[in-house]
Design a protein around this motif. Structure first.
Motif, PDB file in Angstrom:
ATOM      1  N   SER A  19      -6.560   9.747  14.920  1.00  0.00           N
ATOM      2  CA  SER A  19      -5.866   8.476  14.711  1.00  0.00           C
ATOM      3  C   SER A  19      -6.844   7.341  14.543  1.00  0.00           C
ATOM      4  O   SER A  19      -6.624   6.406  13.774  1.00  0.00           O
ATOM      5  N   TRP A  20      -7.975   7.421  15.245  1.00  0.00           N
ATOM      6  CA  TRP A  20      -8.987   6.372  15.105  1.00  0.00           C
ATOM      7  C   TRP A  20      -9.605   6.396  13.706  1.00  0.00           C
ATOM      8  O   TRP A  20      -9.828   5.368  13.086  1.00  0.00           O
ATOM      9  N   GLY A  21      -9.868   7.691  13.149  1.00  0.00           N
ATOM     10  CA  GLY A  21     -10.416   7.784  11.788  1.00  0.00           C
ATOM     11  C   GLY A  21      -9.429   7.252  10.771  1.00  0.00           C
ATOM     12  O   GLY A  21      -9.795   6.523   9.858  1.00  0.00           O
ATOM     13  N   LEU A  22      -8.168   7.607  10.904  1.00  0.00           N
ATOM     14  CA  LEU A  22      -7.180   7.103   9.965  1.00  0.00           C
ATOM     15  C   LEU A  22      -7.065   5.593  10.055  1.00  0.00           C
ATOM     16  O   LEU A  22      -6.934   4.895   9.044  1.00  0.00           O
ATOM     17  N   ASN A  23      -7.138   5.086  11.218  1.00  0.00           N
ATOM     18  CA  ASN A  23      -7.052   3.633  11.368  1.00  0.00           C
ATOM     19  C   ASN A  23      -8.252   2.949  10.735  1.00  0.00           C
ATOM     20  O   ASN A  23      -8.119   1.876  10.152  1.00  0.00           O
ATOM     21  N   GLU A  25     -10.037   4.011   8.137  1.00  0.00           N
ATOM     22  CA  GLU A  25      -9.894   4.036   6.678  1.00  0.00           C
ATOM     23  C   GLU A  25      -8.839   3.044   6.226  1.00  0.00           C
ATOM     24  O   GLU A  25      -9.013   2.352   5.219  1.00  0.00           O
ATOM     25  N   LYS A  26      -7.755   2.961   7.021  1.00  0.00           N
ATOM     26  CA  LYS A  26      -6.714   1.987   6.658  1.00  0.00           C
ATOM     27  C   LYS A  26      -7.238   0.574   6.819  1.00  0.00           C
ATOM     28  O   LYS A  26      -6.955  -0.319   6.008  1.00  0.00           O
ATOM     29  N   ARG A  27      -8.026   0.373   7.835  1.00  0.00           N
ATOM     30  CA  ARG A  27      -8.598  -0.959   8.049  1.00  0.00           C
ATOM     31  C   ARG A  27      -9.591  -1.307   6.944  1.00  0.00           C
ATOM     32  O   ARG A  27      -9.658  -2.457   6.505  1.00  0.00           O
ATOM     33  N   LEU A  28     -10.327  -0.299   6.458  1.00  0.00           N
ATOM     34  CA  LEU A  28     -11.262  -0.549   5.355  1.00  0.00           C
ATOM     35  C   LEU A  28     -10.522  -0.920   4.081  1.00  0.00           C
ATOM     36  O   LEU A  28     -10.930  -1.840   3.348  1.00  0.00           O
ATOM     37  N   ILE A  29      -9.439  -0.217   3.822  1.00  0.00           N
ATOM     38  CA  ILE A  29      -8.662  -0.534   2.613  1.00  0.00           C
ATOM     39  C   ILE A  29      -8.069  -1.931   2.717  1.00  0.00           C
ATOM     40  O   ILE A  29      -8.071  -2.701   1.736  1.00  0.00           O
ATOM     41  N   ARG A  30      -7.583  -2.271   3.903  1.00  0.00           N
ATOM     42  CA  ARG A  30      -7.039  -3.611   4.083  1.00  0.00           C
ATOM     43  C   ARG A  30      -8.143  -4.656   3.911  1.00  0.00           C
ATOM     44  O   ARG A  30      -7.918  -5.724   3.333  1.00  0.00           O
ATOM     45  N   HIS A  31      -9.326  -4.347   4.393  1.00  0.00           N
ATOM     46  CA  HIS A  31     -10.437  -5.280   4.275  1.00  0.00           C
ATOM     47  C   HIS A  31     -10.844  -5.490   2.818  1.00  0.00           C
ATOM     48  O   HIS A  31     -11.112  -6.633   2.407  1.00  0.00           O
ATOM     49  N   LEU A  32     -10.865  -4.418   2.036  1.00  0.00           N
ATOM     50  CA  LEU A  32     -11.323  -4.522   0.653  1.00  0.00           C
ATOM     51  C   LEU A  32     -10.282  -5.152  -0.261  1.00  0.00           C
ATOM     52  O   LEU A  32     -10.622  -5.930  -1.166  1.00  0.00           O
ATOM     53  N   PHE A  33      -9.025  -4.841  -0.051  1.00  0.00           N
ATOM     54  CA  PHE A  33      -8.019  -5.243  -1.018  1.00  0.00           C
ATOM     55  C   PHE A  33      -7.160  -6.422  -0.576  1.00  0.00           C
ATOM     56  O   PHE A  33      -6.588  -7.102  -1.431  1.00  0.00           O
ATOM     57  N   GLU A  34      -7.069  -6.652   0.732  1.00  0.00           N
ATOM     58  CA  GLU A  34      -6.242  -7.765   1.186  1.00  0.00           C
ATOM     59  C   GLU A  34      -7.091  -8.938   1.666  1.00  0.00           C
ATOM     60  O   GLU A  34      -6.885 -10.065   1.228  1.00  0.00           O
ATOM     61  N   PHE A  80     -17.060   0.453   9.880  1.00  0.00           N
ATOM     62  CA  PHE A  80     -15.802   1.154   9.593  1.00  0.00           C
ATOM     63  C   PHE A  80     -15.955   2.646   9.887  1.00  0.00           C
ATOM     64  O   PHE A  80     -15.573   3.505   9.080  1.00  0.00           O
ATOM     65  N   GLY A  81     -16.474   2.964  11.035  1.00  0.00           N
ATOM     66  CA  GLY A  81     -16.522   4.350  11.503  1.00  0.00           C
ATOM     67  C   GLY A  81     -17.367   5.253  10.634  1.00  0.00           C
ATOM     68  O   GLY A  81     -17.039   6.433  10.490  1.00  0.00           O
ATOM     69  N   ASN A  82     -18.439   4.693  10.063  1.00  0.00           N
ATOM     70  CA  ASN A  82     -19.363   5.491   9.223  1.00  0.00           C
ATOM     71  C   ASN A  82     -18.640   6.216   8.079  1.00  0.00           C
ATOM     72  O   ASN A  82     -18.939   7.367   7.751  1.00  0.00           O
ATOM     73  N   ILE A  83     -17.694   5.561   7.463  1.00  0.00           N
ATOM     74  CA  ILE A  83     -17.006   6.125   6.285  1.00  0.00           C
ATOM     75  C   ILE A  83     -17.962   6.021   5.096  1.00  0.00           C
ATOM     76  O   ILE A  83     -18.352   4.922   4.681  1.00  0.00           O
ATOM     77  N   TYR A 119     -18.163   4.325  -2.958  1.00  0.00           N
ATOM     78  CA  TYR A 119     -19.220   4.463  -1.962  1.00  0.00           C
ATOM     79  C   TYR A 119     -19.520   3.099  -1.337  1.00  0.00           C
ATOM     80  O   TYR A 119     -19.176   2.039  -1.920  1.00  0.00           O
ATOM     81  N   PRO A 120     -20.144   3.061  -0.167  1.00  0.00           N
ATOM     82  CA  PRO A 120     -20.395   1.782   0.514  1.00  0.00           C
ATOM     83  C   PRO A 120     -21.204   0.792  -0.309  1.00  0.00           C
ATOM     84  O   PRO A 120     -21.068  -0.419  -0.130  1.00  0.00           O
ATOM     85  N   SER A 121     -22.026   1.286  -1.222  1.00  0.00           N
ATOM     86  CA  SER A 121     -22.810   0.375  -2.059  1.00  0.00           C
ATOM     87  C   SER A 121     -21.980  -0.295  -3.139  1.00  0.00           C
ATOM     88  O   SER A 121     -22.495  -1.139  -3.892  1.00  0.00           O
TER      89      SER A 121
END
Length: 502
Positions: A19-23, A25-34, A80-83, A119-121
């Motif tokens: 659940s922490w990993g899914l959160n 990734e969801k937080r990363l998507i929210r950060h990038l797009f919102e 972001f959890g080393n994604i 990728y992160p870059s």
């Protein structure tokens, strides 16, 4: 109790971590797009003057790889959890809209909208699968010994050279980078074609200096496929039967004219060639730009066979000529019965012997005539009639003479002349008739020998023409080879073994 408690603890830890990993990734998507308010309609550049570099590579397994850098999609993996990679649908990010310009089916959409890898870059990698159908100019001049140069031209119809820059994909080897200047072939996913083989597969960036920066035709990335046809199928199933059937026309000149099959055989060969020409026309594209090599050979053979049919008709006309219809001149006789047979090494009957059609008079015929004159002058008719019958019955041969007027009298001479004249006239008629028949047969035999000479002459003329024409036509295909290098004047081979490191 310790075992069940430990198991429940591990399951709880896995659920919490998942659940922490899914959160994350969801937080990363929210950060990038919102939070960053990402707009996929805008180019990923900080300034209007900057261009986005888009790299391309093509794999023969229906894949084209695209890569570019979108600075708006950068993140710090530690936050972001080393994604290390983010997979998102392609309709969520900016796309360079690269399409196949020389498309043949009119569909510029990909077969399957797969995810993009981020990728992160900020580097975005997209590998959309698609079946590309391009329009390619086919040259059938040297069919089936031809090779074709087909190209896949990719460009962006939405963005100009001022907005994006097209380049080839770069790979790394031993810490050095090199552009992928060839079409990639995956050995596991590639199946070799039974009709074509790939000779060259270069890739090149084409820039037209004469076009303006605002023109879509300013730049493109083109992947070339120089392929050569494998002619074994056509050689075994079409070429060999065609050549054998065409060379059978030479046997027409060996057939005697009396058999009555010379013209029939020539027409049969002509019909067989027409059937093969019809089969070949179904295997080729309908074009009037060029005549294929095998079509040239069949047309050459058909023209030659048509001439042979005409020659056969002329030979038959000569063979069946008679002195009652045509006059044989001395010039024709000397040319076709003496000069040409000697040149063509034809066997001729011996000159000192009798000709095959000449009837020889028996030397004893004059003796028979003289004996007949003696019998008519010395014996009566009754003695002549019953002489042999008397001898068969054992009677002696009578030596009585016929009653005759006194020798030397005018009546005796007149009687003797009247009795001998019919016999002499009959003998002269037989001799003259035999002489005329011999002359007739001899001249008819001369026409037959002239026809055989014409046959042999045409055999010695048509055979070299057929051999030289066939060799000349097919040697053009044998020497029609693809160039040793894909581009004239460029010594680089554009192969995987020859990498140009940056």
């Amino acid at each position: 109790m310790e075992g069940p408690v430990l198991t429940l603890g591990l399951l709880a830890a896995l659920v919490v971590c998942g659940s922490w990993g899914l959160n994350e990734e969801k937080r990363l998507i929210r950060h990038l797009f919102e939070e960053k308010q990402y707009d996929k309609e805008l180019r990923p550049t900080a300034h209007k003057e900057e261009t986005v570099e888009v790299t391309l590579a093509l794999t023969l397994s229906n894949l084209i790889s695209l890569g570019w850098t979108d600075s708006r999609l950068k993140w710090d993996a530690k936050d972001f959890g080393n994604i290390s990679v983010l997979r998102l649908p392609s309709d969520m990010v900016w796309l360079p809209e690269i399409v196949l310009e020389n498309n043949n089916d009119g569909s510029f959409q990909i077969s399957y909208s797969c995810n993009v890898l981020i990728y992160p870059s900020g580097y975005v990698y997209w590998l959309p699968p698609a079946i590309f159908r391009s329009s390619c100019r086919i040259s059938v001049t040297y069919f089936p010994f031809d090779w074709q140069n087909c190209s896949l031209k990719f460009s962006s119809l939405k963005y100009t050279a001022q907005e994006i820059t097209l380049s080839l994909k770069q790979d790394e080897e031993d810490g050095r980078y090199y552009p992928v200047e060839w079409v990639i072939i995956d050995p596991e996913g590639f199946t070799e074609n039974g009709e074509w083989e790939i000779v060259h597969r270069p890739a090149r960036i084409n820039v037209d200096p004469s076009a303006s920066l605002d023109s879509p035709s300013r730049q493109d990335v083109t992947f070339y496929l120089i392929i050569r046809r494998k002619p074994l199928f056509y050689v075994i199933n079409i070429l060999v039967p065609c050549v054998l059937i065409s060379f059978m026309i030479n046997l027409v000149f060996y057939l005697p004219a009396d058999c009555g099959e010379k013209t029939s055989m020539a027409i049969s060969v002509l019909l067989a060639q027409s059937v093969f020409l019809l089969l070949i026309s179904k295997r080729l594209p309908a074009t009037s730009m060029a005549i294929p090599l095998i079509g040239k050979f069949l047309l050459f053979g058909m023209v030659l066979v048509t001439m042979v049919v005409v020659i056969c008709v002329i030979v038959l006309n000569i063979h069946f000529r008679t002195p009652s219809t045509h006059v044989l001149s001395e010039g024709v006789k000397k040319l076709f019965l003496e000069t040409l047979p000697e040149v063509l090494h034809m066997s001729r009957p011996a000159e000192d012997g009798p000709s095959p059609g000449t009837l020889i008079r028996r030397s004893s015929s004059l003796g028979y005539i003289s004996k007949a004159e003696e019998y008519f002058s010395l014996k009566s008719r009754s003695d002549l009639m019953f002489e042999k019958q008397s001898e068969r019955h054992g009677l002696a041969r009578r030596l009585t003479t016929a009653r005759r007027p006194p020798v030397g009298s005018e009546q005796a001479q007149q009687e003797l002349f009247s009795e001998l004249k019919p016999a002499v006239d009959g003998a002269n008629f037989i001799v003259n008739h035999m002489k005329d028949q011999n002359n007739y047969n001899e001249e008819k035999d001369c026409w037959n020998r002239i026809a055989r000479t014409v046959d042999r002459l045409c055999l010695f003329v048509v055979t070299p023409i057929m051999v030289v024409g066939t060799a000349w036509i097919f040697l053009q295909g044998a020497y029609n080879q693809p160039p040793p290098q894909p581009f004239p004047g460029d010594p680089f081979s554009y192969r995987e073994q020859d990498k140009r490191f940056i």
